[in-house]
Design a protein around this motif. Structure first.
Motif, PDB file in Angstrom:
ATOM      1  N   LEU A  85       0.822  -1.218   0.000  1.00  0.00           N
ATOM      2  CA  LEU A  85       0.000   0.000   0.000  1.00  0.00           C
ATOM      3  C   LEU A  85       0.851   1.262   0.000  1.00  0.00           C
ATOM      4  CD1 LEU A  85      -2.878   1.094   0.089  1.00  0.00           C
ATOM      5  CD2 LEU A  85      -2.752   1.005   2.571  1.00  0.00           C
ATOM      6  N   ASP A 107      -4.696  -0.271  10.873  1.00  0.00           N
ATOM      7  CA  ASP A 107      -4.583   0.092   9.457  1.00  0.00           C
ATOM      8  C   ASP A 107      -3.757  -0.907   8.658  1.00  0.00           C
ATOM      9  OD1 ASP A 107      -6.182   2.294   9.772  1.00  0.00           O
ATOM     10  OD2 ASP A 107      -4.506   3.648  10.172  1.00  0.00           O
ATOM     11  N   ALA A 123     -12.820  -1.189   1.081  1.00  0.00           N
ATOM     12  CA  ALA A 123     -11.576  -0.428   0.932  1.00  0.00           C
ATOM     13  C   ALA A 123     -11.799   1.063   1.146  1.00  0.00           C
ATOM     14  CB  ALA A 123     -10.976  -0.670  -0.448  1.00  0.00           C
ATOM     15  N   GLN A 173      -6.308   8.694   0.039  1.00  0.00           N
ATOM     16  CA  GLN A 173      -6.165   7.369   0.654  1.00  0.00           C
ATOM     17  C   GLN A 173      -7.270   6.415   0.213  1.00  0.00           C
ATOM     18  OE1 GLN A 173      -2.789   7.280   1.711  1.00  0.00           O
ATOM     19  NE2 GLN A 173      -3.795   5.738   2.941  1.00  0.00           N
ATOM     20  N   GLN A 174      -8.483   6.920   0.024  1.00  0.00           N
ATOM     21  CA  GLN A 174      -9.584   6.053  -0.388  1.00  0.00           C
ATOM     22  C   GLN A 174      -9.312   5.436  -1.754  1.00  0.00           C
ATOM     23  OE1 GLN A 174     -13.011   8.623  -0.099  1.00  0.00           O
ATOM     24  NE2 GLN A 174     -13.518   7.817   1.932  1.00  0.00           N
ATOM     25  N   ILE A 194      -5.272  -4.057   6.235  1.00  0.00           N
ATOM     26  CA  ILE A 194      -5.598  -4.085   4.813  1.00  0.00           C
ATOM     27  C   ILE A 194      -4.565  -4.914   4.039  1.00  0.00           C
ATOM     28  CG2 ILE A 194      -4.432  -1.980   4.024  1.00  0.00           C
ATOM     29  CD1 ILE A 194      -7.187  -1.409   2.553  1.00  0.00           C
ATOM     30  N   TRP A 198     -12.368   1.876   4.937  1.00  0.00           N
ATOM     31  CA  TRP A 198     -11.531   1.074   5.827  1.00  0.00           C
ATOM     32  C   TRP A 198     -11.233   1.831   7.113  1.00  0.00           C
ATOM     33  CZ3 TRP A 198     -10.569  -3.834   6.057  1.00  0.00           C
ATOM     34  CH2 TRP A 198      -9.519  -4.305   6.847  1.00  0.00           C
ATOM     35  N   ARG A 218      -6.494   2.864  -1.481  1.00  0.00           N
ATOM     36  CA  ARG A 218      -6.908   1.589  -0.879  1.00  0.00           C
ATOM     37  C   ARG A 218      -7.781   0.776  -1.822  1.00  0.00           C
ATOM     38  NH1 ARG A 218      -7.970   4.802   3.956  1.00  0.00           N
ATOM     39  NH2 ARG A 218     -10.152   4.769   3.300  1.00  0.00           N
TER      40      ARG A 218
END
Length: 139
Positions: free
Chosen positions: A25, A93, A118, A47-48, A96, A121, A51
């Motif tokens: 990630l 975190d 995702a 970040q969304q 994921i 998250w 992910r």
């Protein structure tokens, strides 16, 4: 949104798809292929989006909605143990990354199910994953 990201990923060349599969990630945020996906979709670099792309890369997404399985159902069919889901839900975190390892084993995942997981998250999403897994396991 999930469909646009997945379609953009599918339009990438095989080399760029392989590059994204090798990324964790943290490294994905600096991969040139990630920026190409952003350009194709017109989405923001956040970040969304990061992910969502991270979880969609390298997993088997169902072609039609009739055969698609939710994340919890697909994990059960792949033989993932409850203890692994508990570990994912407790690991914050970093969970994921653990979830991605398990999702690679799954077949016919529902695009919206994995996308929502995702995108949102966090503590609540991890708790809901554990809850859905346990409830689906009992059925």
């Amino acid at each position: 949104m999930y469909q646009r990201i997945y379609e953009a990923y599918c339009r990438l060349g095989k080399g760029e798809q392989a590059e994204l599969k090798r990324c964790n990630l943290k490294n994905l945020a600096n991969a040139p292929a990630y920026f190409r996906v952003l350009k194709m979709t017109g989405l923001q670099d956040n970040q969304q989006t990061l992910r969502i792309l991270f979880l969609l890369v390298g997993v088997d997404i169902a072609k039609d909605d009739e055969q698609a399985r939710s994340v919890a159902d697909a994990l059960i069919h792949a033989g993932v143990k409850e203890q692994h889901i508990i570990q994912i839900s407790r690991s914050g975190d970093n969970g994921i990354e653990y979830l991605k390892r398990q999702l690679i084993r799954c077949k016919q995942l529902n695009l919206n199910s994995i996308g929502k997981l995702a995108q949102y998250w966090g503590d609540n999403a991890r708790r809901n994953l554990l809850k859905d897994f346990i409830l689906a396991e009992q059925d």
